[in-house]
Enzyme design. Structure first.
Site, PDB file in Angstrom:
ATOM      1  N   TYR A 124      47.385  78.886 -31.563  1.00 60.43           N
ATOM      2  CA  TYR A 124      48.154  80.102 -31.304  1.00 60.43           C
ATOM      3  C   TYR A 124      49.434  79.813 -30.512  1.00 60.43           C
ATOM      4  O   TYR A 124      50.330  80.638 -30.435  1.00 60.43           O
ATOM      5  CB  TYR A 124      47.279  81.093 -30.536  1.00 60.43           C
ATOM      6  CG  TYR A 124      47.654  82.534 -30.733  1.00 60.43           C
ATOM      7  CD1 TYR A 124      47.028  83.299 -31.710  1.00 60.43           C
ATOM      8  CD2 TYR A 124      48.631  83.141 -29.947  1.00 60.43           C
ATOM      9  CE1 TYR A 124      47.364  84.625 -31.892  1.00 60.43           C
ATOM     10  CE2 TYR A 124      48.969  84.468 -30.124  1.00 60.43           C
ATOM     11  CZ  TYR A 124      48.339  85.203 -31.094  1.00 60.43           C
ATOM     12  OH  TYR A 124      48.669  86.515 -31.271  1.00 60.43           O
ATOM     13  N   LYS A 190      34.309  75.590 -32.251  1.00 62.82           N
ATOM     14  CA  LYS A 190      33.953  74.996 -33.548  1.00 62.82           C
ATOM     15  C   LYS A 190      33.955  73.479 -33.334  1.00 62.82           C
ATOM     16  O   LYS A 190      34.670  72.723 -34.014  1.00 62.82           O
ATOM     17  CB  LYS A 190      34.996  75.455 -34.590  1.00 62.82           C
ATOM     18  CG  LYS A 190      34.650  75.148 -36.015  1.00 62.82           C
ATOM     19  CD  LYS A 190      33.646  76.089 -36.623  1.00 62.82           C
ATOM     20  CE  LYS A 190      33.303  75.650 -38.022  1.00 62.82           C
ATOM     21  NZ  LYS A 190      32.079  76.267 -38.553  1.00 62.82           N
ATOM     22  N   ASP A 223      31.975  80.937 -36.130  1.00 57.16           N
ATOM     23  CA  ASP A 223      31.583  81.627 -37.374  1.00 57.16           C
ATOM     24  C   ASP A 223      30.228  82.317 -37.210  1.00 57.16           C
ATOM     25  O   ASP A 223      30.035  83.463 -37.613  1.00 57.16           O
ATOM     26  CB  ASP A 223      31.582  80.667 -38.583  1.00 57.16           C
ATOM     27  CG  ASP A 223      30.975  79.301 -38.281  1.00 57.16           C
ATOM     28  OD1 ASP A 223      30.759  78.987 -37.093  1.00 57.16           O
ATOM     29  OD2 ASP A 223      30.706  78.543 -39.229  1.00 57.16           O
ATOM     30  N   ASP A 247      41.735  85.796 -30.263  1.00 60.04           N
ATOM     31  CA  ASP A 247      42.587  86.791 -30.922  1.00 60.04           C
ATOM     32  C   ASP A 247      41.801  87.495 -32.034  1.00 60.04           C
ATOM     33  O   ASP A 247      41.765  88.732 -32.109  1.00 60.04           O
ATOM     34  CB  ASP A 247      43.798  86.053 -31.514  1.00 60.04           C
ATOM     35  CG  ASP A 247      44.746  86.969 -32.245  1.00 60.04           C
ATOM     36  OD1 ASP A 247      45.154  87.972 -31.649  1.00 60.04           O
ATOM     37  OD2 ASP A 247      45.069  86.684 -33.422  1.00 60.04           O
TER      38      ASP A 247
END
Ligand code: NAD
Length: 362
Positions: A124, A190, A223, A247
């Protein structure tokens, strides 16, 4: 006692929601001297930049700001003013409490989660190399030489995750949990795939967790988190996330609690705090006096708590909650499906909240 506070109305629906928040804040009786600072595309012509130095100076001087959303062109044009403010003032933590309000249209009610998002690093941060440019070609050549071949026509984004950045956001999340009577922090990442960035984030967060034996911690892949939030949101308390996941998950949570019109937040560092709704500038709804001002008003509630006006914060929150529960003077996104009357506009809902504040205080 009065407070000097910077207000950045923003663009799109920003001026409407910040105006609503402003009249509600003023109705509580807290005296605020607003320093109005315009930023975004509209000031480029006059000042040559969407983020003039005067805006940052005002926040540095006042230490606290209330901000409306600012449009960032998608896929072209100037880089995000919002990201620049966070980086330039080192507002490294983004805190977004997400809670169900009685009367809001949502199938899931048991949501009371706080997002703590790293705000300055990761994908980001927008460190990018454009496809076909010389420095991109050099980077691709380097990757090829080191057995990490990518397609020669690639654009490339970098994902820096530092020890310092991970430490301070993890420390913020665990301290927040302890100070606010929260029980658990979920470390979201992740790290199975991005071992040197998300892996580092996880490793450091776990070390910090060790210093908070009173706060439970767990690690969860982003996820899996997305799925579990939809099925069992009551299992979660504080979420600690790297920038981009924070986000995306913030919007998912807003969706679970009635939409973006209900999601407040703050970007905060060691010296300054900029309170702003999670939502963007929704250009398609601009100037229609129809959007939900609650996210901006709840950001104002967080701001009142931050400056130590806890009683006034509680009154403002109660007034908003009462108006939503009653359901008679609410915007389109909050109106129950069986209501025949026209939904209220932004201004009308704000006025109803001011009236309720008056009733609660008299
Ligand atoms: P958005 O948040 O503006 O809108 C997403 C959806 O939510 C739209 O359907 C919109 O109508 C609805 N919505 C948003 N706020 C609402 C409110 N208060 N009441 C009722 N409905 C509401 O997101 P987007 O369309 O992806 O982005 C639009 C622009 O905003 C982009 O330029 C983006 O870069 C910018 N943005 C700015 C910020 C910020 O200033 N911090 C944050 C997010 C997006």
């Amino acid at each position: 006692m009065s407070y000097n506070i910077t207000i950045i109305p923003g663009d799109g629906i920003g001026p409407e929601v910040t105006a609503a928040a402003r009249i509600c804040l003023e109705s509580t009786g807290v005296k605020i001297n607003w320093d109005i600072q315009e930023a975004g595309e509209a000031v480029i012509k006059k000042e040559g930049t969407p983020l003039p130095e005067r805006v940052l100076e005002s926040i540095r001087k006042n230490k606290v700001a209330l901000k409306g959303p600012i449009t960032t062109p998608v896929g072209y044009g100037f880089r995000s003013v919002n990201v620049s403010i966070r980086k330039k003032l080192d507002l490294y933590a983004c805190v977004r409490p997400v809670k169900y309000f009685s009367g809001v249209k949502t199938p899931i009610k048991d949501v009371d989660i706080v997002v703590v998002r790293e705000n300055t690093e990761g994908l980001y941060a927008g460190i990018e190399f454009k496809s076909g440019e010389e420095e991109t070609k050099n980077l691709i050549e380097f990757l090829k030489k080191t057995n990490r071949a990518v397609s020669p026509d690639s654009g490339i984004s970098l994902k820096p995750v530092s020890v310092k950045g991970s430490k301070r956001i993890a420390e913020y999340a665990f301290k927040y949990a302890r100070d606010n009577g929260r029980k658990k922090v979920s470390i979201v990442q992740k790290a199975n795939i991005m071992k040197f960035t998300d892996g580092l984030f996880l490793d450091i967060a776990r070390k910090i967790a060790g210093r908070y034996p009173d706060i439970e911690n767990e690690s969860i892949l982003v996820d899996n988190l997305a799925m579990q939030l939809v099925q069992n949101p009551e299992k979660f308390d504080v979420l600690l996330l790297p920038n981009l996941y924070g986000d995306i998950i913030s919007d998912l949570l807003a969706g679970l609690t009635g939409g973006l019109g209900m999601a407040p937040g703050v970007n905060i560092g060691n010296e300054y705090a900029v309170f702003e709704p999670t939502h963007g500038s929704a250009p398609e709804l601009k100037g229609k006096d129809m959007v939900n001002p609650s996210a901006a008003i709840l950001s104002g509630v967080m701001m009142l708590r931050y400056i130590g006006e806890n009683k006034k914060a509680a009154i403002l929150r109660q007034a908003l909650s009462d108006v939503i529960k009653e359901g008679e003077r609410v915007t389109f996104d909050l109106q129950s499906d069986n209501k025949k009357q026209k939904p209220s506009g932004t201004r009308e809902m704000a006025k109803a909240i001011c009236k309720r504040i008056y009733e609660l205080q008299n």
